[in-house]
Design a protein around this motif. Structure first.
Motif, PDB file in Angstrom:
ATOM      1  N   MET A 154      25.701  34.268  -1.350  1.00  0.00           N
ATOM      2  CA  MET A 154      25.919  35.620  -0.830  1.00  0.00           C
ATOM      3  C   MET A 154      25.170  36.624  -1.701  1.00  0.00           C
ATOM      4  O   MET A 154      24.903  36.368  -2.880  1.00  0.00           O
ATOM      5  CB  MET A 154      27.401  35.943  -0.726  1.00  0.00           C
ATOM      6  CG  MET A 154      28.163  35.795  -1.983  1.00  0.00           C
ATOM      7  SD  MET A 154      29.869  36.301  -1.710  1.00  0.00           S
ATOM      8  CE  MET A 154      30.500  36.041  -3.346  1.00  0.00           C
ATOM      9  N   ARG A 155      24.844  37.750  -1.073  1.00  0.00           N
ATOM     10  CA  ARG A 155      24.098  38.801  -1.764  1.00  0.00           C
ATOM     11  C   ARG A 155      25.079  39.576  -2.640  1.00  0.00           C
ATOM     12  O   ARG A 155      26.056  40.146  -2.146  1.00  0.00           O
ATOM     13  CB  ARG A 155      23.454  39.708  -0.711  1.00  0.00           C
ATOM     14  CG  ARG A 155      22.357  40.569  -1.265  1.00  0.00           C
ATOM     15  CD  ARG A 155      21.110  39.767  -1.557  1.00  0.00           C
ATOM     16  NE  ARG A 155      20.091  40.580  -2.186  1.00  0.00           N
ATOM     17  CZ  ARG A 155      19.150  40.095  -2.986  1.00  0.00           C
ATOM     18  NH1 ARG A 155      19.093  38.806  -3.262  1.00  0.00           N
ATOM     19  NH2 ARG A 155      18.254  40.899  -3.517  1.00  0.00           N
ATOM     20  N   CYS A 156      24.829  39.563  -3.937  1.00  0.00           N
ATOM     21  CA  CYS A 156      25.769  40.170  -4.882  1.00  0.00           C
ATOM     22  C   CYS A 156      25.059  41.146  -5.797  1.00  0.00           C
ATOM     23  O   CYS A 156      23.847  41.075  -5.977  1.00  0.00           O
ATOM     24  CB  CYS A 156      26.378  39.091  -5.771  1.00  0.00           C
ATOM     25  SG  CYS A 156      27.494  38.032  -4.880  1.00  0.00           S
ATOM     26  N   ASN A 157      25.854  42.020  -6.395  1.00  0.00           N
ATOM     27  CA  ASN A 157      25.349  42.837  -7.491  1.00  0.00           C
ATOM     28  C   ASN A 157      25.669  42.123  -8.795  1.00  0.00           C
ATOM     29  O   ASN A 157      26.755  41.558  -8.951  1.00  0.00           O
ATOM     30  CB  ASN A 157      26.016  44.209  -7.490  1.00  0.00           C
ATOM     31  CG  ASN A 157      25.411  45.130  -6.453  1.00  0.00           C
ATOM     32  OD1 ASN A 157      24.193  45.115  -6.231  1.00  0.00           O
ATOM     33  ND2 ASN A 157      26.238  45.934  -5.806  1.00  0.00           N
ATOM     34  N   ASP A 158      24.717  42.140  -9.718  1.00  0.00           N
ATOM     35  CA  ASP A 158      24.954  41.604 -11.062  1.00  0.00           C
ATOM     36  C   ASP A 158      25.264  42.799 -11.967  1.00  0.00           C
ATOM     37  O   ASP A 158      24.387  43.589 -12.298  1.00  0.00           O
ATOM     38  CB  ASP A 158      23.695  40.849 -11.531  1.00  0.00           C
ATOM     39  CG  ASP A 158      23.799  40.384 -12.980  1.00  0.00           C
ATOM     40  OD1 ASP A 158      24.884  40.514 -13.589  1.00  0.00           O
ATOM     41  OD2 ASP A 158      22.774  39.893 -13.509  1.00  0.00           O
TER      42      ASP A 158
END
Ligand SMILES: CC(C)(COP(=O)(O)OP(=O)(O)OC[C@H]1O[C@@H](n2cnc3c(N)ncnc32)[C@H](O)[C@@H]1OP(=O)(O)O)[C@@H](O)C(=O)NCCC(=O)NCCS
Length: 167
Positions: A154-158
């Motif tokens: 899934m597209r996540c923020n780090d």
């Protein structure tokens, strides 16, 4: 409304809480969907081990368990870091509980003086979790495709917090 909460170490008796947090489709919308009863029981046993840094979030006034928060080691971009994650039961959301509990967790991780960076990887669609990172002083490093659960991305923020910097 503001709620006062504290953290207690996870114990094997907290299985019903974990079932509510991880067995529910709405609660797991941003974290890969509900887990099976068997997986939740395995996870509960891991959380209750002495070396675990998983906590239940407890309401000071009622003693009621309202969620979970914790951190664990993870290899990230060739380095050992801590990763954190949180979850609050629907009836208790929107009162600042996740933010207050994570603030307490950050203080505990800071006092260990072991790993420098604490990361969080909320889905880019998880508005409250991204708000919590911003509010607690995490720095947005990057967007990334994060594998969770295994085999699904899934597209996540780090987000990253320097635990060695003055807090
Ligand atoms: C994410 C979660 C733990 C937040 O719990 P919570 O106790 O309601 O969070 P808080 O009340 O501390 O709110 C955090 C911030 O999100 C903001 N927020 C809440 N809902 C929001 C929304 N829909 N859109 C934008 N911001 C939102 C709040 O305003 C608050 O920011 P503020 O303090 O600057 O006002 C809860 O929604 C949850 O358990 N979700 C399911 C599990 C999950 O996704 N965990 C995170 C994995 S990274």
């Amino acid at each position: 409304m503001q709620s006062r909460v504290h953290l207690e170490r996870w114990s094997a008796a907290d299985l019903p809480l974990l079932e509510k947090l991880l067995g529910d489709p709405a609660m797991t919308r941003h974290i890969g969907g509900p887990e099976s009863a068997e997986k939740i029981a395995e996870r509960n046993a891991r959380f209750a081990r002495p070396e675990s840094r998983m906590f239940k979030i407890v309401d000071d006034a009622t003693g009621e368990a309202v969620g979970s928060v914790g951190y664990w080691e993870k290899e990230w971009r060739g380095e050992l870091v801590y990763e954190t994650g949180w979850s609050v039961l629907p009836a208790f959301q929107g009162r600042g509980i996740a933010a207050a509990a994570t603030e307490q967790l950050v203080a505990a991780a800071r006092s260990e003086r072991k790993r420098r960076y604490l990361h969080a990887f909320p889905s880019i669609a998880n508005a409250p979790s991204n708000a919590i990172c911003r509010k607690l002083g995490f720095t947005l490093v990057d967007e990334c495709d994060f594998e969770y659960p295994k085999g699904s991305f899934m597209r996540c923020n780090d987000w990253r917090l320097d635990l060695f910097a003055a807090g």
